[in-house]
Design an enzyme around this catalytic site. Structure first.
Site, PDB file in Angstrom:
ATOM      1  N   LYS A   1      54.903  44.503  52.759  1.00 18.70           N
ATOM      2  CA  LYS A   1      53.692  44.458  51.917  1.00 18.70           C
ATOM      3  C   LYS A   1      53.818  43.312  50.921  1.00 18.70           C
ATOM      4  O   LYS A   1      54.595  43.373  49.973  1.00 18.70           O
ATOM      5  CB  LYS A   1      53.479  45.765  51.154  1.00 18.70           C
ATOM      6  CG  LYS A   1      52.123  45.757  50.445  1.00 18.70           C
ATOM      7  CD  LYS A   1      52.125  46.480  49.129  1.00 18.70           C
ATOM      8  CE  LYS A   1      52.062  45.669  47.875  1.00 18.70           C
ATOM      9  NZ  LYS A   1      51.017  44.716  47.621  1.00 18.70           N
TER      10      LYS A   1
ATOM     11  N   GLY B   1      59.730  48.113  39.102  1.00 17.97           N
ATOM     12  CA  GLY B   1      61.020  48.415  39.735  1.00 17.97           C
ATOM     13  C   GLY B   1      61.530  49.782  39.322  1.00 17.97           C
ATOM     14  O   GLY B   1      62.040  50.553  40.136  1.00 17.97           O
TER      15      GLY B   1
ATOM     16  N   GLY C   1      59.979  41.959  41.553  1.00 16.08           N
ATOM     17  CA  GLY C   1      58.794  41.970  40.695  1.00 16.08           C
ATOM     18  C   GLY C   1      59.152  42.408  39.295  1.00 16.08           C
ATOM     19  O   GLY C   1      60.291  42.233  38.849  1.00 16.08           O
TER      20      GLY C   1
ATOM     21  N   GLU D   1      59.876  38.987  28.771  1.00  9.49           N
ATOM     22  CA  GLU D   1      59.596  38.018  29.834  1.00  9.49           C
ATOM     23  C   GLU D   1      58.119  37.629  29.792  1.00  9.49           C
ATOM     24  O   GLU D   1      57.242  38.483  29.922  1.00  9.49           O
ATOM     25  CB  GLU D   1      59.936  38.616  31.209  1.00  9.49           C
ATOM     26  CG  GLU D   1      59.871  37.571  32.299  1.00  9.49           C
ATOM     27  CD  GLU D   1      60.251  38.096  33.672  1.00  9.49           C
ATOM     28  OE1 GLU D   1      59.815  39.198  34.038  1.00  9.49           O
ATOM     29  OE2 GLU D   1      60.970  37.377  34.395  1.00  9.49           O
TER      30      GLU D   1
END
Ligand code: UN1
Length: 497
Positions: free
Chosen positions: A175, A233, A228, A384
């Site tokens: 995916k 996660g 990701g 981030e």
């Protein structure tokens, strides 16, 4: 006319049962629709998982060197199609052509490397503690692997994950990110041409909430490999833990370059600019913090500012452009919100605004941005941002640089610029990251070494290199006793006291 693309299940290109599609847009010019893609559902994911299950026994039974030959054929096809893939990537994801070519090359590299693993896939053959007994360990495939990938390396990352999974004898349900389904489709088309049997690789496009969760929750999918956001996660990890599923995660980063007073400042400037503003800062490995010894802050800042000012923004397909767009308008908003935060924390030296001159207004462009005077625990130095935003953090000496560098929840990549070999070796020892560079920026990992990070960057697994096989194989330890009698380990070989 916009082209409509299909999903790949059981060796057939098919529509979603939903009858729904979504569009992929060019981030450099949102008026340009790259293609229309299937909005896959739970039911589509279920069909892909069944196809992967059907294909598994034969694929598993295919000798690994033969599986490797198909990977090799795929690598050759990728090489033949490198320019076409790179251009498609620049259009769909935005990165400049030179970098798109690098992304495709990384996919080619891992395909060749893993093709070779078909003839290695080493285990151990070791002496037994008992006479006339053989001991060895072999790797076995696990089963169906779910691969969920991001948009920032839309060819390399799917290849990093699929190549080791497949050579090891697993089958795959893939995916891709909904921002880059075209790149994923092109990769899977080449996999079909390379000769992977039907059902060995299945592509299901669609949302994470629908398709991603269906894959993660399926009892038949034994491994999840995800790259990701750290928050996604964690949620994948929690869902998968219910079934004790193996999960390999590559998550966020807050990577730093340390610049010592004895550094070659021109070289440091090159390394910092490339790793901070290359890919528009949208790499897990991007440099978002520069930790500088106070004595060289001023000259370094001057160089950074002068050079960053000259970076040209625009479509990645224009060879004169240095910095492409951000992936989507949500990313523009996110970066913008960090600029507001940064203004209250440091001093804005450069940039800080979306770039909207002329045709740039149709894309998601943001000016390369530098903040100075940032403190290690400031939010812009901790969170981030995934955009072209660099924080310069002044420190007194090496020890305070190490403290600042390690004071983050992430631990992917780090770098030091110094001419002193002792300092370089201290950094190799002291930096708490999965990757350390000496006299180079924080990006540019090669595919034959382990790739991954410490702390909240992951959960201890590694991609690339032969370490990648650990995510996709079960160890089997085998003992063969040819003594013809019962020999008890730990007992019959001990002297009686
Ligand atoms: C990523 O951003 O997730 O080292 C991968 C690098 C590249 C891979 C980055 N080879 O920057």
């Amino acid at each position: 006319m916009t082209d409509t693309f299909q999903m790949f299940i059981a060796g057939e290109w098919v529509d979603s049962v939903s009858g729904q599609t979504f569009d992929s847009l060019n981030p450099a010019d949102r008026r340009d629709v790259v293609g229309r893609f299937q909005a896959g559902t739970n039911a589509d994911a279920g069909m892909a998982i069944r196809a992967a299950e059907m294909a598994l026994p034969r694929w598993k039974a295919t000798p690994a060197p033969k599986r490797g030959e198909i990977l090799y054929a795929f690598a050759e096809l990728m090489r033949d199609n490198k320019e076409r893939l790179s251009r498609a990537m620049s259009r769909e994801m935005g990165k400049v052509l030179a970098e798109a070519r690098g992304d495709v090359q990384e996919g080619i590299d891992i395909a060749y490397l893993m093709a070779g693993e078909g003839r290695r896939m080493f285990g151990d053959t070791v002496p037994s503690e008992l006479p006339d007994k053989w001991a060895m360990s072999i790797r076995s495939p696990i089963g169906i692997v779910g691969i969920i990938t991001p948009w920032n390396f839309p060819v390399a990352i799917p290849c990093w994950k699929m190549m080791p999974a497949l050579v090891a004898g697993n089958t795959v349900v893939f995916k891709p990110a909904s921002d880059t389904p075209h790149c994923a489709t092109l990769v899977v088309e080449l996999m079909e041409q390379a000769g992977f049997p039907p059902g060995v690789v299945n592509l299901v496009t669609g949302s994470g909430a629908e398709v991603g969760n269906a894959i993660v929750d399926s009892p038949d999918v034994k491994v999840i490999s995800f790259t990701g956001h750290t928050s996604t996660g964690k949620s994948i990890s929690e869902r998968a833990a219910k079934r004790l599923k193996r999960v390999s995660l590559e998550l966020g980063g807050k990577n730093a370059v340390v610049v010592m007073r004895d550094a070659d400042l021109d070289l440091a400037t090159d390394g910092i600019l490339w790793s901070a503003f290359g890919t528009t800062g949208q790499r897990c490995t991007a440099c978002s913090r520069v930790i500088v010894e106070k004595r060289v802050v001023e000259p370094l800042l001057e160089k950074l500012e002068a050079r960053a000012k000259k970076l040209r923004l625009g479509s990645g397909l224009d060879e004169k452009v240095d910095v492409g767009p951000l992936i989507n308008p949500a990313a523009l908003d996110k970066v913008g919100s960090y600029i507001d935060i940064g203004r209250t924390e440091g001093e804005l030296v450069l940039g800080g605004t979306p770039a909207t001159d002329g045709d740039l207004q149709y894309g998601n462009f943001f000016s390369p941005t530098i903040f100075s005077g940032v403190m290690p625990m400031d939010r812009i130095a901790q969170e981030e941002i995934f955009g072209p935003v660099l924080s310069v953090i002044p420190v007194d000496d090496y020890d305070s640089a190490v403290t600042a560098l390690n004071q983050t929840r992430y631990g992917l990549s780090s770098a030091i610029f110094t001419r002193d070999a002792n300092t370089a070796f201290r950094a190799m020892r002291d930096f708490e990251t999965g990757i350390v560079y000496v006299n180079a920026g924080t990006t540019g990992a090669e595919t034959h070494l382990p790739f991954g990070g410490w702390k909240e960057t992951g959960n201890g697994h590694r991609e690339a290199g032969h370490a990648a096989l650990d995510s996709f194989t079960e160890w089997k330890s085998i003992y063969v006793d040819f003594s013809g009698r019962l020999q008890r380990a730990q007992i019959d070989n001990q002297e009686q006291l």
